[in-house]
Design an enzyme around this catalytic site. Sequence first.
Site, PDB file in Angstrom:
ATOM      1  N   HIS B  57      51.003  36.092  28.966  1.00 13.69           N
ATOM      2  CA  HIS B  57      50.476  36.380  30.301  1.00 13.69           C
ATOM      3  C   HIS B  57      49.448  37.506  30.274  1.00 13.69           C
ATOM      4  CE1 HIS B  57      53.790  33.913  31.487  1.00 13.69           C
ATOM      5  NE2 HIS B  57      54.690  34.804  31.119  1.00 13.69           N
ATOM      6  N   HIS B 219      54.600  29.888  33.395  1.00 12.87           N
ATOM      7  CA  HIS B 219      55.107  29.507  32.074  1.00 12.87           C
ATOM      8  C   HIS B 219      54.857  28.048  31.791  1.00 12.87           C
ATOM      9  CE1 HIS B 219      57.505  32.939  33.397  1.00 12.87           C
ATOM     10  NE2 HIS B 219      57.402  33.304  32.145  1.00 12.87           N
TER      11      HIS B 219
END
Lengths: 214, 333
Positions: B57, B219
Amino acid sequence: MGCSVEGVVAALRSAAEVVTAHRDELVELDRVIGDADHGENLKRGFTALVSKLDLSEPPATPSAALKLAATTLISTVGGAAGPLYGTALLRAATSVGDAAELDAAGVAAALRAALDGVVARGKAEPGDKTMVDALTPAVAAAEAAAASGSTVAEVLSAAADAADEGAASTVPLVARKGRASYLGERSANHLDPGSRSTALLLRSFAESAGGGDR
Amino acid sequence: MKKIINDPATVVVDALHGMAAAHPDLLRVQTDPAVVVRADAAVHGKVAVISGGGSGHEPLHGGFVGMGMLDAACPGPVFTSPTPDQVQAAVTATDGGAGALLLVKNYTGDVLNFETAAELAAAEGTEVRTVLIDDDVAVKDSLYTAGRRGVGGTVLVEKIVGAAAQRGDDLDACEALARRVVAGVRSMGVALTACTVPHVGEPSFTLADDEMEIGIGIHGEPGRQRVPMEPADGIVRHLLDPILEDLPFVEGDRVLLFTNSMGGTPLVELYIAHGIAERLLAERGITVERRLVGPYITSLEMQGMSLTVLRLDDELVELWDAPVHTAALRWGV
Ligand SMILES: Nc1ncnc2c1ncn2[C@@H]1O[C@H](COP(=O)(O)OP(=O)(O)OP(=O)(O)O)[C@@H](O)[C@H]1O
Ligand SMILES: [Mg+2]
């Protein structure tokens, strides 16, 4: 005959082999309704456990072996499964106390403690489509087998059979816990990866216990 | 899979080494267990603000370590939560005697691992508090889910709470502030393409050329609904409408608008989307007082974006504007 610390260590090593052999399958199950890491997480943890078993002083008691497994998995698996399986093993370690050998009743009690630990940590109920759906019937089957005078190997194999069925029962369920719950109805018609790994672990313990003259 | 990596198994560690080399003035990296720590940690008398989560991320969370934001970040493997010993190591490395505040994105794995760590740290005598971030309106917050996910709002919580800790707020105040920011922030994301996790080697899902997935998580987990691709105007509406309805944000509100790229969407497209969102907010009488545009909480190379809206007041504006010096956010210094 009961299960000595060597038996527990052998069971943990066989679990590591099984997890490694099924890594891709568990990743694939988790890819469909999760995030494709379950097999990788468990393989990382059990690989770390095997190197600890190879490198450090052999644990002195079944409890010490289970505790080593618990702390290793907690510090290497990550994901939801790390704290859940870690807590399960920690509770099992506490349950067996300082016994040098586990008998059938001791194994069933350790499995009960493991389930209680998973539920205390993850707050899942049967039917939520998690590893609890495999572990709950497994514990009931283990207790029934122990009560009827089965050996350790028979107790574990009854648990593994029930866990297989429990895992299969997750297929139609809609997930209410964990990552899969984000999918709502779309989580139905898929096997829950954690219930599958629970069934695999119990099967590996059963086969390891049945392999020797225990 | 085409990626600039040597080995899928060492992606996180290799990246951490590179990060340490790139920012020696801002941060230090420990690798066993993996923690990114503010270069001048521990800061005496200051609440330690710690976050973490799966890698993939970036710049979240390590890119936000530094003066005025995080004291430490715990990077897990790609898309997998960190382990309790990482969090404990972060607490130990940053303990300035004023306690630690753990900012945790609401995912089962993160929650369980941080919870275990908090228990262990408390047993060692450090006062630790945890605040969960759950700003994603795509997930219904009900008994039937693990609850809302933490997404874009995380960046804003880390900046604002980091500023409060930097100015000397105590643990109670930092915790209360974090809860206040979480209560006033909402997000929603969209994916145009899937991303490929290095150790998986294949895309997490498939989207046809004319499809997009609304309500995507960070995700690569599938979202709320799959709909036909639309021009930017329609995409922005798909994200903004549910955000505004949820809190709700109403006429007269002052807000921060954060337009975020999932990693693969270029700035030129992001600015198009941001301009549309500003216009739609203005039409509703909502005043955008602060903004952030760029790739700050990503999902590897996924094409897509998210919008985050935070309700502001004078204190939040002041904390947002306070100096920050990190790899990814820097102003006022
Ligand atoms: N609250 C819970 N209680 C019991 N089991 C759970 C719970 N949440 C998830 N699980 C089990 O964990 C499995 C997923 O484990 P995994 O290691 O993939 O974690 P994860 O959710 O992907 O973690 P992370 O969010 O950090 O990536 C599920 O298949 C389910 O059986
Ligand atoms: Mg997973």
